[in-house]
Structure formats: C-alpha cells, structure tokens
Write an enzyme that holds these catalytic residues in place. Structure first.
Site, PDB file in Angstrom:
ATOM      1  N   GLU A 136       0.869  -1.174   0.000  1.00 43.40           N
ATOM      2  CA  GLU A 136       0.000   0.000   0.000  1.00 43.40           C
ATOM      3  C   GLU A 136       0.907   1.225   0.000  1.00 43.40           C
ATOM      4  O   GLU A 136       1.363   1.675   1.038  1.00 43.40           O
ATOM      5  CB  GLU A 136      -0.909  -0.008   1.240  1.00 43.40           C
ATOM      6  CG  GLU A 136      -1.828  -1.197   1.340  1.00 43.40           C
ATOM      7  CD  GLU A 136      -3.002  -1.125   0.364  1.00 43.40           C
ATOM      8  OE1 GLU A 136      -3.124  -0.102  -0.355  1.00 43.40           O
ATOM      9  OE2 GLU A 136      -3.785  -2.076   0.319  1.00 43.40           O
ATOM     10  N   CYS A 142      -2.563   8.837   2.334  1.00 41.51           N
ATOM     11  CA  CYS A 142      -2.249   8.279   1.014  1.00 41.51           C
ATOM     12  C   CYS A 142      -3.384   8.552   0.037  1.00 41.51           C
ATOM     13  O   CYS A 142      -3.184   8.571  -1.185  1.00 41.51           O
ATOM     14  CB  CYS A 142      -1.962   6.782   1.107  1.00 41.51           C
ATOM     15  SG  CYS A 142      -3.268   5.830   1.909  1.00 41.51           S
TER      16      CYS A 142
END
Length: 525
Positions: free
Chosen positions: A267, A301
């Site tokens: 990720e 993110c």
C-alpha cells in the site's frame, strides 16, 4: 458535536503508556536496544520514550509469533472471530483515549484520531462475521466418482509494516483479518508513532489472556528500518509482508521479499485526482475537495493532490477554493474547531517548501498559501498554510507525491465548449487523471450519466478506488482498499482481501474403485 481531548496524563495512564516503554512483545514485554524519544508534532515536546528491540530480540519475537501461530490455527475460525470481536469491544471502551494518543503522537485533529479508532472497531466487527464465511468452491471433476474442491488454510506469521499517518488503523486492517484467518501478526510500526502501537498491543494482550489464547499472535517489534525492518523482510518465518509507505520503500520491500519468493501486500503512494466537470454540483464538490486536500494536513495516502477541472468553470472553482482555504482553522489539533493540525516533522515542512519552489521553477503559480506558520500560536510545531497552485499535469513535481497539503489546479477542455462538447472532453480529463505513475484513489464530480459511466468504465480511472460525487479521501472497510501501478497492487480490509492472508489448496477425492487419469490418459504397466 464538539470533540475535546482528555487530559494527557489521564489517557496515557489508561492506555498503559509510561515514561519509558518496552518496544517488543512476544507474549512478554522486552526491549534492550536504543532508546527512542517520541516527540509530538503539536509543540515539539517529549511524550515518552520507547526502548527498541535488538536484532536478537527481534528473532525471539518472530520465533514466538510462529509458535503462537501453530496453536492459534487449530482454533476453529468462529472461535478466532470471537476473540477479535472482544478486541473490537475493548477498543470501543478506550476509543476516546486511544484517539487522543493518535492526535498527540501523529498530529491529526481529535475527530480524525477517534475516527481512526472507529475504523479499528469496524474492521473487528467485519472480521468477526468473516470468520464464518471463509468459503471455498466445489468444482465438477472430469473423472467419474471424483469430488474436486478448494479450501483455504492459515498462512503463518504476517509481517505488518505501518506508516506514521495511520498509526493504528492499518495494523488493525491486517491484524483483525489475519487473526480470523488463523495467522499471527508481527508489527513493525513507524518510528515516529510507536506509542500507539504499544497501546494497541497491550489491549490485544489483555483480550488474549482473558480468552486463554497465546498473546504472541499479536507480536510487536519497534526498531529501525535498517535493522529490525530489514531483518523482517528477509525472514522466511514471515511468508507475507504487508507494508504501507512510500513507493521507494515499496520497491525495497518487493525486491527483498520477492527474492525469497515471499508474498507482499503493498500500500504505497497516491497522487489522487478529482475531475470536476461543468455538470458538477459545487455544493458537494467543494467540501469534498477541502477535506480531501486538507484533512490530516494532506498526509493521507488518499489525500486529494490534483483537481482536473473544465476550463469553463476553472476560474470559479479556484476562486471558491481559495476563499474556503482562507477560513480553515489551523493550529493545535486538540482544540475544538481546529480543522488542520501540524505536519509530522520539520523535514515534512522543508519538503513542502522545496516542492513549492519547484512549482514556481516549472512555471506554476501559487494561488493561495504555502507558508510555514510560526509564532506564539504555533510553538515548536510544524504548521503551514495549505497551498493551492495552478499547474500542468506534466510538471515533474506534479508527477510526484508530496506528503503535504498542496493542491494542484489543472485545466482540461475548452472554456468555450458547448454543453455536448464538454461531455466529449471527458476523455481528455481521464487521460490527464491517469497520466501519473500512481493509481490509488480517484473521483469525479458530475451529474451527467455519460461522464460518470465513462469514468467508471475500463476506459476510465485506472485507480484501485474510483468514486462518483464522493471525494478521494477515506474508504469504508467493507470494500477492498488499495491501488494499482506504483501504489503497489495490494488490497486490504474488506471484500475478499482475506484471501491474501491464507493459502489456497485444491483437493481431489477419488471415491471409486478405479484410478482414471485426467484428460483420458491411460498408463498401463
């Protein structure tokens, strides 16, 4: 509702955080390595210290986690789910305190800190239900009197490398799912946010002991990336490493774990964009952009980095965003009414200033903000005003992810387009949207069906997450979370992401009195 932080000493005591804390857990607490000072980005003061584990202590933690796995996997999955359910309930009891620690250690506002703990609670609920739904398939065999099916078995110890920006939620996404799948987890948290990790493992330890379960299934190793982190990547006792961080870090994780043929869930970075068409509802687009770009001070993110807006509405949108940015309350994230807290370190402030200088060098224009904030209202912290910049998608700086509140305004189409031409321009908008190396989260704001469907089609967004009339930031735990391209391709949390934490086995059972071979092959002695 006004959310107020509890008194610091009280919630640290409730969570078991002391002046000095051991950073390793393997069924018992350990740590004799270097001392790590944990500094709050709110005012630069010392919260506490953590004694990190040595490489030898890491080996002990990994070995104990593996031993715990061998026992844990024998417990029926619904029983494992019951332990995770109780973990979620315990988190409910300390949601305020743990959320306050997230705020103190990381710097996000109180509402976001508690919201992150709520994600932990939600994933525990999800995982508990999942424990009764670890389904395999039955397939028809081509051979008579044979049964063919698949089943899923526990995998082993899952290494979890988490980032500072979500210091507790990312661990829970992995740990709760891995636990019901029959795995143990070995957590290496970010060095900037180890106290939240210590607090979470103490909660998990208590729940495990109350259920007579080896608490080493939730193991912890606080240490530097160059020593403990590197040892974890090379560790063959850890068949799966789930890592959250920068693209640069992801390349390293993929290379090292891949060389030993281990698995990864990556990720990594995002360069998330929102397309705003002339058919957008500004009343919902503006707050979505604002939260996506400014929430967590641009340190998600999934933060909104780029606005790709039709030229016919570009000036209006930019003006309204600049006006809204001027009203953002910046300061101590513990105070009611604050919407944006500090960046995590001075290095993050410096990186933002460097990015702003590059925007200007490449021909961009700063429309609002971008300045560091100093003075009595911002003592010792790392505060900035969020920045809006007019830019072009091909700028080198736009192609990168700057982990700070910088929002790029990028135009598409023709200001004089007709209504139909504006719809036809969606292809250009999507090309700009997809024209970056990262592929995590994306969104479009439009009330025109063709634009929305194009964006969601195979010709549309190339991201792992694509939304219509919802921003890029934030995701529900029921859906698989993750992205494509340099974002790493990993998936965590909901849907069938659980399959990454298990090993698939195809089984064929012959209940006949003969031995027919597949594809009609005959083999005679």
């Amino acid at each position: 509702m006004t959310v107020t932080a509890p008194a610091t000493g009280e919630f640290l005591k409730t969570l078991g955080i002391e002046d000095n804390n051991r950073g390793g857990f393997a069924g018992e607490w350990l740590g004799s390595g270097p001392e790590l000072e944990v500094i709050t980005p709110i005012d630069g003061s010392l919260i506490a210290t953590v004694t990190q584990v040595t490489e030898a202590e890491y080996d002990h933690v990994a070995e104990r986690a593996h031993e715990a796995f061998l026992t844990w996997r024998q417990l029926p999955a619904p029983k494992r789910g019951e332990v995770v359910r109780q973990l979620g309930n315990r988190l409910r009891e300390v949601k305020t305190e743990l959320g306050a620690l997230v705020t103190l250690e990381m710097g996000k506002i109180i509402a976001e800190g508690e919201g992150e703990v709520q994600e932990m609670i939600d994933i525990c609920d999800f995982a508990c239900g999942l424990s009764r739904q670890l389904y395999g398939l039955t397939m028809h065999s081509e051979r008579p009197d044979h049964r063919m099916y698949e089943q899923w078995h526990p995998l082993g110890v899952v290494g979890v490398i988490s980032a500072f920006n979500f210091p507790v939620a990312v661990w829970s996404w992995n740990a709760a799912i891995a636990a019901v799948c029959g795995d143990a987890t070995l957590w290496k948290p970010a060095s900037k946010t180890p106290l939240t990790a210590v607090a979470c493992i103490k909660i998990a330890e208590q729940v495990c002991r109350e259920n007579d379960v080896d608490p080493a299934i939730f193991a912890l190793a606080v240490g530097s990336g160059s020593s403990v982190g590197d040892r974890l990547l090379h560790d063959r006792r850890v068949p799966l490493v789930s890592a959250t961080g920068s693209c640069q870090m992801g390349y390293r994780v993929a290379e090292v774990v891949g060389k030993r043929l281990g698995r990864t869930i990556l990720e990594l970075g995002g360069n998330n964009a929102i397309i705003v068409t002339p058919h957008a509802n500004f009343d919902i687009a503006l707050p979505a952009i604002l939260f996506g770009a400014v929430g967590t001070a641009g340190q998600r993110c999934t933060s909104t980095r780029r606005i790709i807006v039709h030229e016919s509405i570009r000036e209006e949108l930019a003006a309204r965003l600049c006006a809204a940015y001027g009203d953002i309350a910046i300061g101590d994230p513990r105070k009611p009414g604050t919407l944006m807290g500090p960046l995590v370190t001075q290095d993050a402030v410096d990186d933002m200033q460097s990015a702003i200088a590059r925007i200007r060098q490449e021909g961009g224009e700063i429309l609002h903000g971008g300045e560091p904030l100093v003075g009595d209202d911002y003592p010792g912290g790392h505060y900035v005003t969020p920045c809006i910049a007019a830019a072009r998608n091909e700028f080198a700086i736009v192609q990168e992810e700057t982990f700070a509140p910088i929002l790029y305004i990028i135009g598409y189409g023709d200001a004089n387009s007709s209504a139909q031409d504006a719809v036809d321009d969606i292809e250009q908008a999507v090309a700009l949207h997809n024209g970056v190396p990262q592929g995590l989260s994306s969104a479009i704001f439009t009330e025109h069906m063709r634009e929305a469907e194009y964006f969601l089609s195979h010709r549309g967004s190339d991201c792992g997450i694509a939304n219509v009339n919802i921003g890029t930031s934030g995701a529900e735990i029921g859906g698989a979370f993750g992205g494509e391209k340099e974002t790493g391709g990993g998936r965590e949390s909901g849907s069938d992401a659980w399959k990454a934490y298990m090993r698939r086995q195809t089984n064929t059972l012959n209940w006949s009195t003969e031995l027919p071979l597949a594809q009609g092959i005959e083999f005679r002695q």
